[in-house]
Design a protein around this motif. Structure first.
Motif, PDB file in Angstrom:
ATOM      1  N   PRO A 250       0.820  -1.223   0.000  1.00  0.00           N
ATOM      2  CA  PRO A 250       0.000   0.000   0.000  1.00  0.00           C
ATOM      3  C   PRO A 250       0.850   1.267   0.000  1.00  0.00           C
ATOM      4  CG  PRO A 250       0.018  -1.002   2.171  1.00  0.00           C
ATOM      5  CD  PRO A 250       0.741  -1.951   1.264  1.00  0.00           C
ATOM      6  N   TYR A 251       0.222   2.316  -0.434  1.00  0.00           N
ATOM      7  CA  TYR A 251       0.857   3.626  -0.435  1.00  0.00           C
ATOM      8  C   TYR A 251       0.912   4.160   0.990  1.00  0.00           C
ATOM      9  CZ  TYR A 251       1.622   8.564  -1.518  1.00  0.00           C
ATOM     10  OH  TYR A 251       2.132   9.833  -1.583  1.00  0.00           O
ATOM     11  N   ASP A 252       2.039   4.745   1.329  1.00  0.00           N
ATOM     12  CA  ASP A 252       2.189   5.384   2.643  1.00  0.00           C
ATOM     13  C   ASP A 252       2.501   6.855   2.394  1.00  0.00           C
ATOM     14  OD1 ASP A 252       2.926   6.412   5.064  1.00  0.00           O
ATOM     15  OD2 ASP A 252       4.358   4.810   5.551  1.00  0.00           O
ATOM     16  N   ARG A 253       1.606   7.723   2.811  1.00  0.00           N
ATOM     17  CA  ARG A 253       1.798   9.137   2.455  1.00  0.00           C
ATOM     18  C   ARG A 253       2.862   9.827   3.282  1.00  0.00           C
ATOM     19  NH1 ARG A 253      -2.761  13.529   3.740  1.00  0.00           N
ATOM     20  NH2 ARG A 253      -1.175  14.692   2.640  1.00  0.00           N
ATOM     21  N   GLY A 254       3.397   9.169   4.301  1.00  0.00           N
ATOM     22  CA  GLY A 254       4.518   9.739   5.047  1.00  0.00           C
ATOM     23  C   GLY A 254       4.080  10.597   6.212  1.00  0.00           C
ATOM     24  N   GLU A 255       4.951  11.543   6.577  1.00  0.00           N
ATOM     25  CA  GLU A 255       4.709  12.376   7.760  1.00  0.00           C
ATOM     26  C   GLU A 255       4.745  13.845   7.361  1.00  0.00           C
ATOM     27  OE1 GLU A 255       4.039  11.170  10.678  1.00  0.00           O
ATOM     28  OE2 GLU A 255       4.310   9.099   9.984  1.00  0.00           O
ATOM     29  N   PRO A 256       3.939  14.654   8.040  1.00  0.00           N
ATOM     30  CA  PRO A 256       3.962  16.083   7.697  1.00  0.00           C
ATOM     31  C   PRO A 256       5.290  16.742   8.088  1.00  0.00           C
ATOM     32  CG  PRO A 256       2.529  15.669   9.586  1.00  0.00           C
ATOM     33  CD  PRO A 256       2.954  14.338   9.074  1.00  0.00           C
ATOM     34  N   THR A 257       5.767  17.603   7.237  1.00  0.00           N
ATOM     35  CA  THR A 257       6.946  18.412   7.544  1.00  0.00           C
ATOM     36  C   THR A 257       6.460  19.784   7.999  1.00  0.00           C
ATOM     37  OG1 THR A 257       7.079  19.347   5.314  1.00  0.00           O
ATOM     38  CG2 THR A 257       8.191  17.222   5.694  1.00  0.00           C
ATOM     39  N   ASP A 258       7.386  20.717   8.180  1.00  0.00           N
ATOM     40  CA  ASP A 258       6.939  22.064   8.541  1.00  0.00           C
ATOM     41  C   ASP A 258       6.873  22.995   7.325  1.00  0.00           C
ATOM     42  OD1 ASP A 258       9.593  22.377   8.084  1.00  0.00           O
ATOM     43  OD2 ASP A 258      10.102  23.113  10.080  1.00  0.00           O
ATOM     44  N   LEU A 259       6.980  22.409   6.123  1.00  0.00           N
ATOM     45  CA  LEU A 259       6.838  23.204   4.895  1.00  0.00           C
ATOM     46  C   LEU A 259       5.353  23.313   4.552  1.00  0.00           C
ATOM     47  CD1 LEU A 259       8.967  24.380   2.767  1.00  0.00           C
ATOM     48  CD2 LEU A 259       8.263  22.445   1.331  1.00  0.00           C
ATOM     49  N   VAL A 260       4.845  24.533   4.478  1.00  0.00           N
ATOM     50  CA  VAL A 260       3.422  24.744   4.191  1.00  0.00           C
ATOM     51  C   VAL A 260       3.173  24.577   2.697  1.00  0.00           C
ATOM     52  CG1 VAL A 260       1.532  26.424   4.251  1.00  0.00           C
ATOM     53  CG2 VAL A 260       3.176  26.312   6.145  1.00  0.00           C
ATOM     54  N   GLU A 261       2.098  23.887   2.368  1.00  0.00           N
ATOM     55  CA  GLU A 261       1.702  23.729   0.962  1.00  0.00           C
ATOM     56  C   GLU A 261       0.512  24.625   0.655  1.00  0.00           C
ATOM     57  OE1 GLU A 261       3.068  22.116  -1.538  1.00  0.00           O
ATOM     58  OE2 GLU A 261       1.485  22.849  -2.856  1.00  0.00           O
ATOM     59  N   LEU A 262       0.624  25.409  -0.398  1.00  0.00           N
ATOM     60  CA  LEU A 262      -0.499  26.193  -0.915  1.00  0.00           C
ATOM     61  C   LEU A 262      -0.875  25.552  -2.244  1.00  0.00           C
ATOM     62  CD1 LEU A 262       0.845  29.781  -0.086  1.00  0.00           C
ATOM     63  CD2 LEU A 262      -0.635  28.319   1.289  1.00  0.00           C
ATOM     64  N   PRO A 263      -1.921  24.725  -2.247  1.00  0.00           N
ATOM     65  CA  PRO A 263      -2.122  23.783  -3.360  1.00  0.00           C
ATOM     66  C   PRO A 263      -2.500  24.434  -4.688  1.00  0.00           C
ATOM     67  CG  PRO A 263      -3.943  23.664  -1.808  1.00  0.00           C
ATOM     68  CD  PRO A 263      -2.922  24.554  -1.176  1.00  0.00           C
ATOM     69  N   VAL A 264      -2.032  23.784  -5.751  1.00  0.00           N
ATOM     70  CA  VAL A 264      -2.345  24.188  -7.119  1.00  0.00           C
ATOM     71  C   VAL A 264      -3.273  23.146  -7.734  1.00  0.00           C
ATOM     72  CG1 VAL A 264      -0.222  25.471  -7.510  1.00  0.00           C
ATOM     73  CG2 VAL A 264      -0.265  22.987  -7.934  1.00  0.00           C
ATOM     74  N   SER A 265      -3.742  23.432  -8.944  1.00  0.00           N
ATOM     75  CA  SER A 265      -4.561  22.458  -9.669  1.00  0.00           C
ATOM     76  C   SER A 265      -4.447  22.733 -11.159  1.00  0.00           C
ATOM     77  CB  SER A 265      -6.027  22.572  -9.244  1.00  0.00           C
ATOM     78  OG  SER A 265      -6.844  21.803 -10.110  1.00  0.00           O
ATOM     79  N   TRP A 266      -4.432  21.665 -11.944  1.00  0.00           N
ATOM     80  CA  TRP A 266      -4.497  21.844 -13.411  1.00  0.00           C
ATOM     81  C   TRP A 266      -5.836  22.442 -13.812  1.00  0.00           C
ATOM     82  CZ3 TRP A 266       0.018  21.862 -15.339  1.00  0.00           C
ATOM     83  CH2 TRP A 266       0.998  20.963 -14.942  1.00  0.00           C
ATOM     84  N   GLN A 267      -6.831  22.402 -12.920  1.00  0.00           N
ATOM     85  CA  GLN A 267      -8.135  22.990 -13.223  1.00  0.00           C
ATOM     86  C   GLN A 267      -8.161  24.497 -12.963  1.00  0.00           C
ATOM     87  OE1 GLN A 267     -10.273  21.007 -14.687  1.00  0.00           O
ATOM     88  NE2 GLN A 267      -8.833  19.310 -14.376  1.00  0.00           N
ATOM     89  N   ARG A 268      -7.093  25.002 -12.374  1.00  0.00           N
ATOM     90  CA  ARG A 268      -6.984  26.449 -12.133  1.00  0.00           C
ATOM     91  C   ARG A 268      -5.664  26.952 -12.694  1.00  0.00           C
ATOM     92  NH1 ARG A 268      -9.061  24.240  -7.793  1.00  0.00           N
ATOM     93  NH2 ARG A 268      -7.146  24.241  -6.561  1.00  0.00           N
ATOM     94  N   ASP A 269      -5.402  26.592 -13.930  1.00  0.00           N
ATOM     95  CA  ASP A 269      -4.158  26.940 -14.617  1.00  0.00           C
ATOM     96  C   ASP A 269      -4.516  27.266 -16.064  1.00  0.00           C
ATOM     97  OD1 ASP A 269      -1.699  27.055 -15.890  1.00  0.00           O
ATOM     98  OD2 ASP A 269      -0.939  25.198 -15.028  1.00  0.00           O
ATOM     99  N   ASP A 270      -4.029  28.400 -16.547  1.00  0.00           N
ATOM    100  CA  ASP A 270      -4.378  28.807 -17.913  1.00  0.00           C
ATOM    101  C   ASP A 270      -3.553  28.101 -18.985  1.00  0.00           C
ATOM    102  OD1 ASP A 270      -1.959  30.035 -17.381  1.00  0.00           O
ATOM    103  OD2 ASP A 270      -2.558  32.036 -18.068  1.00  0.00           O
ATOM    104  N   TRP A 271      -2.373  27.576 -18.620  1.00  0.00           N
ATOM    105  CA  TRP A 271      -1.457  27.110 -19.668  1.00  0.00           C
ATOM    106  C   TRP A 271      -1.972  25.905 -20.471  1.00  0.00           C
ATOM    107  CZ3 TRP A 271       3.218  29.289 -21.273  1.00  0.00           C
ATOM    108  CH2 TRP A 271       3.947  28.515 -22.195  1.00  0.00           C
ATOM    109  N   PRO A 272      -2.370  24.801 -19.803  1.00  0.00           N
ATOM    110  CA  PRO A 272      -2.733  23.624 -20.615  1.00  0.00           C
ATOM    111  C   PRO A 272      -3.904  23.870 -21.578  1.00  0.00           C
ATOM    112  CG  PRO A 272      -2.349  22.993 -18.342  1.00  0.00           C
ATOM    113  CD  PRO A 272      -2.380  24.497 -18.374  1.00  0.00           C
ATOM    114  N   PRO A 273      -4.987  24.518 -21.149  1.00  0.00           N
ATOM    115  CA  PRO A 273      -6.091  24.645 -22.100  1.00  0.00           C
ATOM    116  C   PRO A 273      -5.931  25.767 -23.119  1.00  0.00           C
ATOM    117  CG  PRO A 273      -6.723  25.596 -19.995  1.00  0.00           C
ATOM    118  CD  PRO A 273      -5.384  24.964 -19.793  1.00  0.00           C
ATOM    119  N   LEU A 274      -5.094  26.762 -22.809  1.00  0.00           N
ATOM    120  CA  LEU A 274      -5.116  27.981 -23.630  1.00  0.00           C
ATOM    121  C   LEU A 274      -3.809  28.253 -24.366  1.00  0.00           C
ATOM    122  CD1 LEU A 274      -7.055  30.352 -21.152  1.00  0.00           C
ATOM    123  CD2 LEU A 274      -7.976  29.096 -23.105  1.00  0.00           C
TER     124      LEU A 274
END
Ligand SMILES: [Zn+2]
Length: 277
Positions: free
Chosen positions: A170-194
């Motif tokens: 099984p996949y093990d997602r690991g442990e949280p670090t102290d690096l904050v993630e501000l998530p992105v998405s291909w659904q909120r990106d202009d490059w691939p569709p445009l």
């Protein structure tokens, strides 16, 4: 809902993406698309943000800073944040060694220091992915946050380390670090569709602006109605969104967001600094 935050971000790749991501070293017309981004589109976006008094976060490769010093200086001087997007526009996993990857990131830091006088706090991978070394490098160099991952859509979280993905378990997602993630998405990106490109059929670049902007409206509105303190992060590229037929739509999207109660526009660094888990 109890309020929403919007972060408008620009990946100011200019020519670098055509060189490193599209291997177009001998193709000056492709380079010129990046020059358009730097010389024509970026000033338009600065004007738009000035007009509406809205902050922005510009992720700028060192190559863009060193190639187009004046406009990058203007981004900073006009009050917009500059964060890290590599020196070259190289996917982290394609460096041959940790040393090579680290050297590119360190060179990118120096370019940003030349413009801003301070070290960047945030990193966005040019490929939106990490090599096996990226997390270690970012922590060793003192980065505080990243914006390359997709484990959430509208909520900052901590980047996980020491994950494992065995073929026979099984996949093990690991442990949280102290690096904050501000998530992105291909659904909120202009490059691939445009963005039209020749070599990659999934990036034909002729998606209707109606459908792409509607997708952004729908995501923002759903977040606003359903997610407490949601953070809506939109990734755009000056050479893509800064074209005439898209600027007005971006302005209308901003105005739509402004009509809602309790919506703040913030720099991403501010969101990361305020994140407390
Ligand atoms: Zn980029």
């Amino acid at each position: 809902m109890t309020g929403a935050t919007v972060c408008l971000s620009y990946d100011f790749d200019a020519v670098s993406t055509w060189l490193w991501s599209y291997d177009s070293w001998e193709m000056p017309t492709r380079h010129s698309r990046g020059v358009f981004g730097a010389e024509v589109a970026a000033p338009r976006l600065l004007d738009l943000h000035d007009e509406h008094d809205i902050p922005a976060t510009w992720f700028i490769p060192g190559h863009t800073i060193d190639s187009f010093e004046e406009i990058c200086g203007e981004v900073w001087d006009r009050g917009y944040d500059i964060q890290h997007h590599g020196w070259s526009h190289t996917g982290p996993a394609t460096f041959e060694s940790k040393e090579d990857e680290q050297a590119d990131i360190e060179r990118g830091i120096e370019s940003i220091q030349d413009v801003t006088g301070r070290e960047p706090t945030g990193y966005r991978s040019p490929a939106w992915d990490f090599s096996q070394h990226t997390l270690d490098i970012l922590q060793e160099l003192g980065f505080e946050w990243d914006s390359s991952k997709m484990a959430s859509d509208f909520r900052p979280h901590y980047v996980y380390g020491n994950w494992s993905a065995p073929e026979d378990g099984p996949y093990d997602r690991g442990e949280p670090t102290d690096l904050v993630e501000l998530p992105v998405s291909w659904q909120r990106d202009d490059w691939p569709p445009l963005t039209f490109t020749w070599s990659r059929p999934h990036r034909m670049g002729y998606a209707s602006e109606d459908s792409i902007f509607q997708r952004w409206y729908d995501q923002f509105d759903w977040m606003y109605d359903h997610v407490d303190d949601g953070v809506f992060i939109l990734t755009m590229h000056p050479q893509v969104i800064g074209q005439a037929h898209r600027l007005q739509r971006l302005e209308q999207l901003i105005q739509h967001m402004q009509t809602k109660d309790d919506v703040q526009f913030e720099e991403m660094d501010t969101v990361a600094q305020n994140f407390d888990g």
